[in-house]
Motif scaffolding. Structure first.
Motif, PDB file in Angstrom:
ATOM      1  N   VAL A  12       0.845  -1.189   0.000  1.00 12.76           N
ATOM      2  CA  VAL A  12       0.000   0.000   0.000  1.00 12.76           C
ATOM      3  C   VAL A  12       0.884   1.243   0.000  1.00 12.76           C
ATOM      4  O   VAL A  12       2.050   1.195   0.404  1.00 12.76           O
ATOM      5  CB  VAL A  12      -0.971   0.016   1.212  1.00 12.76           C
ATOM      6  CG1 VAL A  12      -1.966  -1.137   1.129  1.00 12.76           C
ATOM      7  CG2 VAL A  12      -0.223  -0.036   2.531  1.00 12.76           C
ATOM      8  N   ASN A  14       0.672   5.807   0.440  1.00 14.29           N
ATOM      9  CA  ASN A  14      -0.147   6.960   0.795  1.00 14.29           C
ATOM     10  C   ASN A  14       0.154   8.135  -0.135  1.00 14.29           C
ATOM     11  O   ASN A  14       0.970   8.007  -1.063  1.00 14.29           O
ATOM     12  CB  ASN A  14       0.026   7.328   2.268  1.00 14.29           C
ATOM     13  CG  ASN A  14       1.420   7.816   2.614  1.00 14.29           C
ATOM     14  OD1 ASN A  14       2.224   8.182   1.768  1.00 14.29           O
ATOM     15  ND2 ASN A  14       1.731   7.812   3.902  1.00 14.29           N
ATOM     16  N   ASP A  15      -0.474   9.268   0.114  1.00 11.56           N
ATOM     17  CA  ASP A  15      -0.299  10.435  -0.759  1.00 11.56           C
ATOM     18  C   ASP A  15       1.122  10.981  -0.741  1.00 11.56           C
ATOM     19  O   ASP A  15       1.528  11.682  -1.660  1.00 11.56           O
ATOM     20  CB  ASP A  15      -1.286  11.541  -0.375  1.00 11.56           C
ATOM     21  CG  ASP A  15      -2.714  11.177  -0.699  1.00 11.56           C
ATOM     22  OD1 ASP A  15      -2.929  10.289  -1.562  1.00 11.56           O
ATOM     23  OD2 ASP A  15      -3.628  11.771  -0.104  1.00 11.56           O
ATOM     24  N   TRP A  32      -4.571   5.618   2.399  1.00 10.17           N
ATOM     25  CA  TRP A  32      -3.686   4.640   1.771  1.00 10.17           C
ATOM     26  C   TRP A  32      -4.436   3.930   0.658  1.00 10.17           C
ATOM     27  O   TRP A  32      -5.645   3.775   0.713  1.00 10.17           O
ATOM     28  CB  TRP A  32      -3.216   3.609   2.800  1.00 10.17           C
ATOM     29  CG  TRP A  32      -2.313   4.190   3.836  1.00 10.17           C
ATOM     30  CD1 TRP A  32      -2.696   4.917   4.931  1.00 10.17           C
ATOM     31  CD2 TRP A  32      -0.893   4.121   3.873  1.00 10.17           C
ATOM     32  NE1 TRP A  32      -1.601   5.285   5.651  1.00 10.17           N
ATOM     33  CE2 TRP A  32      -0.469   4.810   5.024  1.00 10.17           C
ATOM     34  CE3 TRP A  32       0.061   3.530   3.056  1.00 10.17           C
ATOM     35  CZ2 TRP A  32       0.878   4.926   5.368  1.00 10.17           C
ATOM     36  CZ3 TRP A  32       1.395   3.651   3.405  1.00 10.17           C
ATOM     37  CH2 TRP A  32       1.794   4.344   4.544  1.00 10.17           C
ATOM     38  N   ARG A  33      -3.704   3.489  -0.362  1.00  7.45           N
ATOM     39  CA  ARG A  33      -4.312   2.745  -1.477  1.00  7.45           C
ATOM     40  C   ARG A  33      -3.386   1.586  -1.840  1.00  7.45           C
ATOM     41  O   ARG A  33      -2.180   1.653  -1.624  1.00  7.45           O
ATOM     42  CB  ARG A  33      -4.548   3.649  -2.672  1.00  7.45           C
ATOM     43  CG  ARG A  33      -3.288   4.203  -3.289  1.00  7.45           C
ATOM     44  CD  ARG A  33      -3.568   5.257  -4.368  1.00  7.45           C
ATOM     45  NE  ARG A  33      -2.348   5.738  -4.978  1.00  7.45           N
ATOM     46  CZ  ARG A  33      -1.498   6.599  -4.442  1.00  7.45           C
ATOM     47  NH1 ARG A  33      -1.727   7.095  -3.236  1.00  7.45           N
ATOM     48  NH2 ARG A  33      -0.423   6.978  -5.085  1.00  7.45           N
ATOM     49  N   THR A  34      -3.974   0.539  -2.392  1.00  9.08           N
ATOM     50  CA  THR A  34      -3.162  -0.611  -2.803  1.00  9.08           C
ATOM     51  C   THR A  34      -2.482  -0.314  -4.131  1.00  9.08           C
ATOM     52  O   THR A  34      -2.969   0.481  -4.937  1.00  9.08           O
ATOM     53  CB  THR A  34      -4.019  -1.881  -2.937  1.00  9.08           C
ATOM     54  OG1 THR A  34      -5.022  -1.652  -3.917  1.00  9.08           O
ATOM     55  CG2 THR A  34      -4.655  -2.262  -1.607  1.00  9.08           C
TER      56      THR A  34
END
Length: 67
Positions: A12, A14-15, A32-34
């Motif tokens: 993951v 984050n920005d 958070w993104r995968t």
């Protein structure tokens, strides 16, 4: 959270482009993104080490590049 054998992990980000691992069967925390890579914890950490070579947060890198 344990690094139990058999758990599938996801990479993951984050920005600020900081990377981490998160259990693949759980939604990542807010912010958070995968990245689409899953596997064992060790495989995810190896992928992170290969991709995340500048550990400075993205905002700091931008500010330093503008100076």
């Amino acid at each position: 959270m344990s690094a139990a054998t058999g758990t599938t992990w996801a990479v993951v980000v984050n920005d600020e482009e900081q990377h981490s691992v998160w259990p693949a069967d759980s939604a990542p925390p807010a912010g958070w993104r995968t990245l689409g890579f899953t596997g064992s914890r060790d495989a995810c950490l190896t992928r992170i080490a290969a991709e995340w070579t500048d550990l400075r947060p993205a905002g700091l890198r931008r500010r330093m590049g503008a100076a």
